[in-house]
Design an enzyme around this catalytic site. Structure first.
Site, PDB file in Angstrom:
ATOM      1  N   HIS A 158       8.868 -12.373  -1.288  1.00 20.38           N
ATOM      2  CA  HIS A 158       9.905 -11.730  -0.487  1.00 20.38           C
ATOM      3  C   HIS A 158      11.168 -12.079  -1.209  1.00 20.38           C
ATOM      4  O   HIS A 158      12.126 -12.080  -0.491  1.00 20.38           O
ATOM      5  CB  HIS A 158       9.630 -12.062   0.790  1.00 20.38           C
ATOM      6  CG  HIS A 158       8.498 -11.271   1.540  1.00 20.38           C
ATOM      7  ND1 HIS A 158       8.677 -10.105   2.028  1.00 20.38           N
ATOM      8  CD2 HIS A 158       7.346 -11.720   1.652  1.00 20.38           C
ATOM      9  CE1 HIS A 158       7.432  -9.656   2.615  1.00 20.38           C
ATOM     10  NE2 HIS A 158       6.643 -10.490   2.372  1.00 20.38           N
TER      11      HIS A 158
ATOM     12  N   ASP B 276      12.340 -10.549  -4.263  1.00 13.21           N
ATOM     13  CA  ASP B 276      12.996  -9.460  -5.042  1.00 13.21           C
ATOM     14  C   ASP B 276      14.118  -8.475  -4.217  1.00 13.21           C
ATOM     15  O   ASP B 276      15.255  -8.360  -4.846  1.00 13.21           O
ATOM     16  CB  ASP B 276      11.766  -8.552  -5.531  1.00 13.21           C
ATOM     17  CG  ASP B 276      10.980  -7.805  -4.508  1.00 13.21           C
ATOM     18  OD1 ASP B 276      11.051  -8.133  -3.232  1.00 13.21           O
ATOM     19  OD2 ASP B 276      10.107  -6.909  -5.105  1.00 13.21           O
TER      20      ASP B 276
ATOM     21  N   SER C 231      -7.532  12.677  -7.542  1.00 11.45           N
ATOM     22  CA  SER C 231      -7.860  11.192  -7.799  1.00 11.45           C
ATOM     23  C   SER C 231      -9.162  11.064  -7.249  1.00 11.45           C
ATOM     24  O   SER C 231     -10.004  11.556  -6.397  1.00 11.45           O
ATOM     25  CB  SER C 231      -6.909  10.311  -6.567  1.00 11.45           C
ATOM     26  OG  SER C 231      -7.489   9.337  -6.588  1.00 11.45           O
TER      27      SER C 231
ATOM     28  N   GLY D  99      -2.376  -5.478  -1.887  1.00 10.97           N
ATOM     29  CA  GLY D  99      -1.389  -6.295  -2.026  1.00 10.97           C
ATOM     30  C   GLY D  99      -1.303  -6.560  -3.621  1.00 10.97           C
ATOM     31  O   GLY D  99      -0.679  -7.730  -4.029  1.00 10.97           O
ATOM     32  N   LEU D 100      -1.951  -5.757  -4.387  1.00  5.33           N
ATOM     33  CA  LEU D 100      -2.002  -5.806  -5.701  1.00  5.33           C
ATOM     34  C   LEU D 100      -1.589  -4.777  -6.469  1.00  5.33           C
ATOM     35  O   LEU D 100      -1.744  -4.538  -7.632  1.00  5.33           O
ATOM     36  CB  LEU D 100      -3.612  -5.993  -6.317  1.00  5.33           C
ATOM     37  CG  LEU D 100      -4.531  -7.110  -5.626  1.00  5.33           C
ATOM     38  CD1 LEU D 100      -5.926  -7.155  -6.244  1.00  5.33           C
ATOM     39  CD2 LEU D 100      -3.645  -8.518  -6.104  1.00  5.33           C
ATOM     40  N   SER D 101      -0.704  -4.020  -5.685  1.00  5.55           N
ATOM     41  CA  SER D 101       0.210  -3.245  -6.194  1.00  5.55           C
ATOM     42  C   SER D 101      -0.199  -1.963  -6.951  1.00  5.55           C
ATOM     43  O   SER D 101       0.005  -1.520  -8.108  1.00  5.55           O
ATOM     44  CB  SER D 101       1.436  -3.511  -7.126  1.00  5.55           C
ATOM     45  OG  SER D 101       2.101  -4.213  -6.634  1.00  5.55           O
TER      46      SER D 101
ATOM     47  N   GLU E 292       9.590   5.326  -5.444  1.00  4.74           N
ATOM     48  CA  GLU E 292       9.056   4.480  -4.222  1.00  4.74           C
ATOM     49  C   GLU E 292       9.939   4.288  -3.166  1.00  4.74           C
ATOM     50  O   GLU E 292       9.730   4.727  -2.043  1.00  4.74           O
ATOM     51  CB  GLU E 292       8.009   3.182  -4.595  1.00  4.74           C
ATOM     52  CG  GLU E 292       7.828   2.471  -3.614  1.00  4.74           C
ATOM     53  CD  GLU E 292       6.197   2.093  -3.643  1.00  4.74           C
ATOM     54  OE1 GLU E 292       5.876   1.839  -4.686  1.00  4.74           O
ATOM     55  OE2 GLU E 292       5.748   1.560  -2.584  1.00  4.74           O
TER      56      GLU E 292
ATOM     57  N   ASP F 113       7.307  -4.827  -8.333  1.00  3.62           N
ATOM     58  CA  ASP F 113       5.997  -4.632  -8.499  1.00  3.62           C
ATOM     59  C   ASP F 113       6.041  -3.619  -9.773  1.00  3.62           C
ATOM     60  O   ASP F 113       5.330  -3.446 -10.523  1.00  3.62           O
ATOM     61  CB  ASP F 113       5.384  -3.680  -7.541  1.00  3.62           C
ATOM     62  CG  ASP F 113       4.998  -4.417  -6.002  1.00  3.62           C
ATOM     63  OD1 ASP F 113       5.351  -6.018  -6.347  1.00  3.62           O
ATOM     64  OD2 ASP F 113       5.164  -4.049  -5.092  1.00  3.62           O
TER      65      ASP F 113
HETATM   66  C1  GLA Z   1       5.513  -5.987  -1.434  1.00  5.93           C
HETATM   67  C2  GLA Z   1       6.722  -5.140  -2.062  1.00  5.93           C
HETATM   68  C3  GLA Z   1       7.562  -6.218  -3.206  1.00  5.93           C
HETATM   69  C4  GLA Z   1       7.595  -7.640  -2.681  1.00  5.93           C
HETATM   70  C5  GLA Z   1       6.646  -8.150  -1.972  1.00  5.93           C
HETATM   71  C6  GLA Z   1       7.065  -9.627  -1.201  1.00  5.93           C
HETATM   72  O1  GLA Z   1       4.456  -6.199  -2.525  1.00  5.93           O
HETATM   73  O2  GLA Z   1       6.513  -4.004  -2.725  1.00  5.93           O
HETATM   74  O3  GLA Z   1       8.612  -5.363  -3.673  1.00  5.93           O
HETATM   75  O4  GLA Z   1       8.928  -7.619  -1.824  1.00  5.93           O
HETATM   76  O5  GLA Z   1       5.943  -7.393  -1.196  1.00  5.93           O
HETATM   77  O6  GLA Z   1       7.088 -10.536  -2.228  1.00  5.93           O
END
Ligand code: GLA
Length: 394
Positions: free
Chosen positions: A41, A43, A74, A132-134, A168, A180
């Site tokens: 948290h 960024d 998809s 949480g892996l974007s 985004e 990310d």
């Molecule tokens: C999410 C957000 C990121 C970052 C993280 C926490 O993944 O997309 O931009 O803020 O949480 O580190």
């Protein structure tokens, strides 16, 4: 180049592409997901983060069109979207579902370059979705790279990251920081990105895959509160920043203040904002230490940074949950584990553990037993490797 290889997925997107859009040439691209080693948290607070691209991500088969129709498929989602450029608008809407991400990139790319032609595309991924892996940043970055290549615009990787981030923030409406999209766009094999989000400026720090592996620990807990909790943290940090600006000095970001500054403003801030700001100040220090540890090849020390990052994210920032606390504690208690912490925004989803190569099986068994006996749920595991940045595939 260490190109990602998921032959099954590549075959599957090609087959679907031909089935939906007919024969003829098309091109294929990949963009990675990421884990963040340290810098939770930070960024959106203008701080320093240490993400690494992984060898999983999103694959895309795409062909430009001569008209302005956009056709998106998809393999992971049932929803099919066919839309004319004129109907895309400035913001996503429920009918677009997952396709809001690529449509947002198309819109932002068009604004940046003037290229407005349509395309047809099939996406598929091998990252666990919404964990949480974007996966969303990987969808955005793979789309940006594909449009850049198809139109020959030759944008820099950071420009692709900024287009993806704008999609985004502006189009999809998630107020995330830049980590990310930069982690995916600027990923490199054998390296971790040290991203100074104020700026932004970045450097690459070596990561030795023979010294350390990354085990993803999936709690299977949906990240239901992630959006509201995330926006609440953004607001709490903004109010802590406001107090620091008026009581200490006017700096551009919350992460620019020292722990001593934060301590000085404790009573003026109130307890919640104080704890959020304390996390930000101490996490900045941990990112610095972690980057030094990586440069010194000291994975033990890197692991300690992960452990204390988790404690602060859980205690001061309150983005953990029982499942994440239990799964990371179980991992930490195993031999060969350097450290463990939640990844992504938190509130559920996945954690990561750094381990000595060859330990994964034993760690998995121990963690699964501990987690099962506490929650009655079988956690998921995935051994990830460091991966490349986005790339066109043959
Ligand atoms: C999410 C957000 C990121 C970052 C993280 C926490 O993944 O997309 O931009 O803020 O949480 O580190």
């Amino acid at each position: 180049m260490n190109a990602p290889t998921a032959p099954r997925l590549l075959d599957a997107i090609s087959t679907r592409f031909r089935a939906d859009f007919g024969d003829g040439p098309f091109r294929r691209f990949f963009a990675p997901g990421r884990i963040n080693l340290v810098g939770a948290h930070l960024d959106y607070n203008g701080g320093d983060v240490l993400p690494m691209a992984v060898d999983r991500g999103i694959y895309l088969a795409i062909r430009p069109r001569s008209d302005d129709r956009l056709r998106l498929r998809s393999l992971d989602q049932k929803l099919v979207v066919d839309v004319d450029a004129g109907q895309v608008g400035a913001r996503t809407r429920p009918a677009f579902g997952w396709a809001g991400y690529p449509l947002g990139v198309w819109q932002c790319f068009r604004e940046a370059t003037g290229h407005a032609a349509g395309f047809e595309a099939v996406f598929a991924g091998d990252l666990p979705m919404a964990s949480g892996l974007s996966s969303s940043a990987a969808i955005e970055v793979v789309t940006a790279l594909a449009l850049d290549t198809l139109h020959g615009t030759r944008l820099e990787r950071q420009q692709l990251a900024l287009i993806a981030h704008k999609a985004e923030n502006g189009f999809v409406g998630v107020r995330c920081g830049i980590m990310d999209q930069f982690a995916s766009a600027l990923g490199r094999a054998g390296q971790v990105l040290l991203l100074h989000c104020a700026g932004p400026r970045w450097e690459h720090v070596p990561f030795d895959p023979t010294a350390c592996e990354v085990l993803v620990l999936d709690t299977r807990k949906p990240r239901l509160l992630a959006k509201s909790g995330f926006n609440e943290r953004v607001a709490q940090c903004a109010s802590a920043h406001e107090v620091l600006r008026t009581h200490v000095r006017d700096l551009p970001h919350l992460a620019s203040y020292s722990l001593a500054d934060v301590e000085q403003c404790r009573s003026a801030m109130g307890e919640t904002s104080y704890r959020r700001a304390r996390h930000v100040a101490t996490e900045m220090e941990r990112t610095r230490t972690a980057a030094l540890a990586l440069r010194a090849h000291d994975y033990q020390r890197l692991g300690q940074c992960l452990n204390s990052s988790h404690a602060s994210a859980s205690g001061d920032y309150e983005v953990s949950c029982d499942e994440l606390d239990v799964i990371t504690a179980a991992a930490r208690s195993c031999d060969g584990v350097f450290g463990s912490r939640l990844t992504g925004a938190g509130f559920g989803g996945c954690a990561i553990a750094l381990l000595r190569p060859g330990q994964a099986e034993v760690v998995q068994e121990h963690v699964a037993t501990a987690f099962r006996s506490r929650f009655g749920v079988e956690p998921g595991f995935d051994l990830l490797r460091n991966g490349t940045g986005p790339v066109e595939l043959g």
